[in-house]
Design a protein around this motif. Structure first.
Motif, PDB file in Angstrom:
ATOM      1  N   ALA A  44      -1.625   8.210  -1.278  1.00 57.31           N
ATOM      2  CA  ALA A  44      -0.052   8.556  -1.378  1.00 57.31           C
ATOM      3  C   ALA A  44       0.285   8.556   0.229  1.00 57.31           C
ATOM      4  O   ALA A  44       1.383   8.262   0.598  1.00 57.31           O
ATOM      5  N   LEU A  45      -0.798   9.200   0.949  1.00 56.18           N
ATOM      6  CA  LEU A  45      -0.595   9.250   2.514  1.00 56.18           C
ATOM      7  C   LEU A  45      -0.425   7.901   3.139  1.00 56.18           C
ATOM      8  O   LEU A  45       0.375   7.580   3.993  1.00 56.18           O
ATOM      9  N   GLU A  46      -1.408   7.112   2.749  1.00 52.02           N
ATOM     10  CA  GLU A  46      -1.328   5.719   3.199  1.00 52.02           C
ATOM     11  C   GLU A  46      -0.202   4.935   2.916  1.00 52.02           C
ATOM     12  O   GLU A  46       0.584   4.156   3.545  1.00 52.02           O
ATOM     13  N   PHE A  47       0.502   5.190   1.580  1.00 50.49           N
ATOM     14  CA  PHE A  47       1.555   4.435   1.046  1.00 50.49           C
ATOM     15  C   PHE A  47       2.666   4.738   2.035  1.00 50.49           C
ATOM     16  O   PHE A  47       3.444   4.068   2.291  1.00 50.49           O
ATOM     17  N   LEU A  48       3.047   6.116   2.290  1.00 50.47           N
ATOM     18  CA  LEU A  48       4.007   6.716   3.129  1.00 50.47           C
ATOM     19  C   LEU A  48       3.825   6.075   4.415  1.00 50.47           C
ATOM     20  O   LEU A  48       4.883   5.517   5.066  1.00 50.47           O
ATOM     21  N   ASN A  49       2.728   6.026   5.212  1.00 53.21           N
ATOM     22  CA  ASN A  49       2.532   5.690   6.614  1.00 53.21           C
ATOM     23  C   ASN A  49       2.772   4.165   6.540  1.00 53.21           C
ATOM     24  O   ASN A  49       3.352   3.797   7.640  1.00 53.21           O
ATOM     25  N   HIS A  90       6.447  -6.659   2.894  1.00 53.93           N
ATOM     26  CA  HIS A  90       7.150  -5.214   3.374  1.00 53.93           C
ATOM     27  C   HIS A  90       6.062  -4.504   4.121  1.00 53.93           C
ATOM     28  O   HIS A  90       6.454  -3.302   4.588  1.00 53.93           O
ATOM     29  N   GLY A  91       4.891  -5.123   4.195  1.00 53.74           N
ATOM     30  CA  GLY A  91       3.825  -4.192   5.089  1.00 53.74           C
ATOM     31  C   GLY A  91       2.874  -3.446   4.280  1.00 53.74           C
ATOM     32  O   GLY A  91       2.112  -2.761   4.824  1.00 53.74           O
ATOM     33  N   VAL A  92       3.166  -3.266   3.023  1.00 53.06           N
ATOM     34  CA  VAL A  92       2.130  -2.533   2.253  1.00 53.06           C
ATOM     35  C   VAL A  92       1.503  -3.450   1.472  1.00 53.06           C
ATOM     36  O   VAL A  92       2.016  -4.164   0.571  1.00 53.06           O
ATOM     37  N   SER A  93       0.125  -3.358   1.304  1.00 46.90           N
ATOM     38  CA  SER A  93      -0.895  -4.192   0.725  1.00 46.90           C
ATOM     39  C   SER A  93      -0.651  -4.147  -0.715  1.00 46.90           C
ATOM     40  O   SER A  93      -0.545  -3.102  -1.331  1.00 46.90           O
ATOM     41  N   VAL A  94      -0.731  -5.110  -1.449  1.00 46.44           N
ATOM     42  CA  VAL A  94      -0.508  -5.259  -3.021  1.00 46.44           C
ATOM     43  C   VAL A  94      -1.838  -4.425  -3.577  1.00 46.44           C
ATOM     44  O   VAL A  94      -1.757  -3.849  -4.484  1.00 46.44           O
ATOM     45  N   GLU A  95      -2.989  -4.412  -2.779  1.00 44.64           N
ATOM     46  CA  GLU A  95      -4.220  -3.441  -3.122  1.00 44.64           C
ATOM     47  C   GLU A  95      -3.754  -2.290  -3.133  1.00 44.64           C
ATOM     48  O   GLU A  95      -4.245  -1.473  -4.198  1.00 44.64           O
ATOM     49  N   LEU A  96      -3.143  -1.685  -2.112  1.00 47.05           N
ATOM     50  CA  LEU A  96      -2.820  -0.313  -2.206  1.00 47.05           C
ATOM     51  C   LEU A  96      -1.617  -0.018  -3.374  1.00 47.05           C
ATOM     52  O   LEU A  96      -1.934   1.126  -3.693  1.00 47.05           O
ATOM     53  N   LEU A  97      -0.838  -0.891  -3.513  1.00 43.64           N
ATOM     54  CA  LEU A  97       0.098  -0.707  -4.600  1.00 43.64           C
ATOM     55  C   LEU A  97      -0.518  -0.462  -6.012  1.00 43.64           C
ATOM     56  O   LEU A  97      -0.384   0.542  -6.677  1.00 43.64           O
ATOM     57  N   GLU A  98      -1.564  -1.257  -6.246  1.00 45.69           N
ATOM     58  CA  GLU A  98      -2.343  -1.138  -7.313  1.00 45.69           C
ATOM     59  C   GLU A  98      -3.205   0.223  -7.336  1.00 45.69           C
ATOM     60  O   GLU A  98      -3.418   0.999  -8.796  1.00 45.69           O
ATOM     61  N   LEU A  99      -3.678   0.570  -6.042  1.00 45.68           N
ATOM     62  CA  LEU A  99      -4.509   1.672  -6.060  1.00 45.68           C
ATOM     63  C   LEU A  99      -3.611   3.024  -6.386  1.00 45.68           C
ATOM     64  O   LEU A  99      -3.931   4.170  -7.268  1.00 45.68           O
ATOM     65  N   LEU A 100      -2.186   3.038  -6.077  1.00 49.38           N
ATOM     66  CA  LEU A 100      -1.330   4.018  -6.035  1.00 49.38           C
ATOM     67  C   LEU A 100      -1.122   4.459  -7.887  1.00 49.38           C
ATOM     68  O   LEU A 100      -0.763   5.307  -8.258  1.00 49.38           O
ATOM     69  N   LYS A 101      -0.852   2.926  -8.395  1.00 50.27           N
ATOM     70  CA  LYS A 101      -0.477   3.276  -9.874  1.00 50.27           C
ATOM     71  C   LYS A 101      -1.741   3.782 -10.445  1.00 50.27           C
ATOM     72  O   LYS A 101      -1.646   4.729 -11.329  1.00 50.27           O
ATOM     73  N   SER A 102      -3.028   3.559 -10.343  1.00 50.51           N
ATOM     74  CA  SER A 102      -4.228   3.898 -11.011  1.00 50.51           C
ATOM     75  C   SER A 102      -4.227   5.368 -10.247  1.00 50.51           C
ATOM     76  O   SER A 102      -4.920   6.323 -11.356  1.00 50.51           O
TER      77      SER A 102
END
Length: 357
Positions: A171-176, A91-103
């Motif tokens: 959160a901003l990186e996730f949105l963008n 979907h264009g969002v890295s798995v690393e970013l998703l893990e960072l979001l949770k933490s």
């Protein structure tokens, strides 16, 4: 001295007004569910024999750019017309970013109560950030077992200035990094009903963007509580990151509820009321709810996209022409928002506001 959680006013003030949240209540050593959080029988979520939903199989968005474009577009359209929910990968969002979001969500909620309560609606230093518990706790028969922080987007610099420090950048990186995907999905759904959205119209319909972080503390008796009550989202599309614990349920046509199990690296997308209205009922805003659990504290991170408050919303003329009838009236989105946020969660009742007379 311990807090007397038997006294409902003391409890409400501690959790809601003073901003200690459900987490603060659990951290104080509470081992049973206080009465204000006990849901009526009709609202409780049985965890035994829970159905699993067909949205388990994620749609691979990397195939949108190749020869399988039509097939992927068809999968998206079918999900929007039936369940209102689907999961996506690539979907264009890295798995690393998703893990960072949770933490970073865990990091925000692990802060001392005073670090979070500074963002309570009445005192928040910024109109962009709101921290709280439940949906409208003042009006609910039973309070939802959830704390949250809500971050409204205006532009990157204001987000980096005002959003809470532990989660602002991620959160901003996730949105963008999600917005191109969101626009692609909206364009596919519009194309299917014979509509091309000009950029100005698209911006009007997607002009309100918000990232929430939800925290569902471990619950001593999950069978008595709910994390979020039955509702549909008011906007266009919601993009949701689940953690590995699960607990998201969607209502099926036959009235039963099925769980959308977490898939590592996937994002959940659901249709909101605005898209149901624009499509004159062709696409379904999904009624959903969240259960609590005693196996650990759960986080989820949704992105909400919705029209600007000043945007007029109603069924698209091209769709009404095809259908021969407008099932919804035209209204100012601000009025829809006021109605939505002024009532406790109650299934898809919020849509009644928009129905044609």
């Amino acid at each position: 001295m311990g807090i007397n959680f038997e006294d409902q006013t003391t409890l409400f003030n501690f959790v809601v007004r003073e901003g200690n949240g459900v987490k603060g209540m659990i951290d104080s050593g509470l081992s049973s569910v206080p009465r204000p959080f006990v849901q009526p029988l009709s609202e409780r979520i049985p965890t035994q024999k829970a159905l699993t939903c067909e949205a388990t199989q994620p749609i691979d968005l990397s195939n949108l750019d190749g020869p399988q474009h039509k097939e992927v577009a068809k999968q998206i359209v079918e999900a929007a017309e039936t369940l209102g929910f689907f999961q996506v990968v690539n979907h264009g969002v890295s798995v690393e970013l998703l893990e960072l979001l949770k933490s970073s969500a865990h990091e925000f909620f692990a802060q001392a109560p005073e670090e979070k309560s500074m963002y309570l609606k009445e005192v928040s230093p910024s109109k962009l950030v709101k921290y709280g518990t439940s949906f409208v706790p003042d009006k609910e028969k039973a309070i939802e077992w959830k704390d949250y922080v809500s971050m409204l987007y205006t532009n990157d610099s204001e987000a980096l200035q005002h959003w809470p420090q532990p989660c602002r950048e991620v959160a901003l990186e996730f949105l963008n990094s999600s917005m191109e995907m969101v626009k692609n999905v909206v364009n596919i759904l519009m194309e299917n009903v014979g509509v091309t959205l000009e950029e100005e119209k698209m911006n009007g319909l997607m002009g309100t963007k918000m990232v929430n972080m939800n925290y569902y503390p471990t619950c001593p008796s999950p069978e008595l509580t709910i994390g979020v009550g039955r509702h549909s989202d008011m906007g266009m599309l919601t993009v949701l990151l689940q953690d590995g614990i699960g607990g998201l349920y969607v209502k099926l046509d036959n009235g039963e509820w099925a769980e959308i199990p977490p898939v590592h690296g996937a994002l959940v997308i659901n249709i909101g009321d605005t898209l149901q209205i624009l499509s004159n009922g062709k696409y379904k805003s999904a009624e959903h709810r969240v259960r609590t659990t005693n196996i650990g504290s759960r986080v989820s991170v949704p992105i909400f996209t919705a029209p600007n408050p000043s945007q007029k919303v109603g069924p698209l003329p091209e769709v009404v022409k095809r259908d021969g009838v407008a099932r919804y009236k035209e209204f100012l989105f601000q009025d829809y928002m006021n109605n939505f946020f002024g009532q406790p969660h109650d299934g898809k009742k919020s849509l009644d506001f928009a129905r044609a007379e």
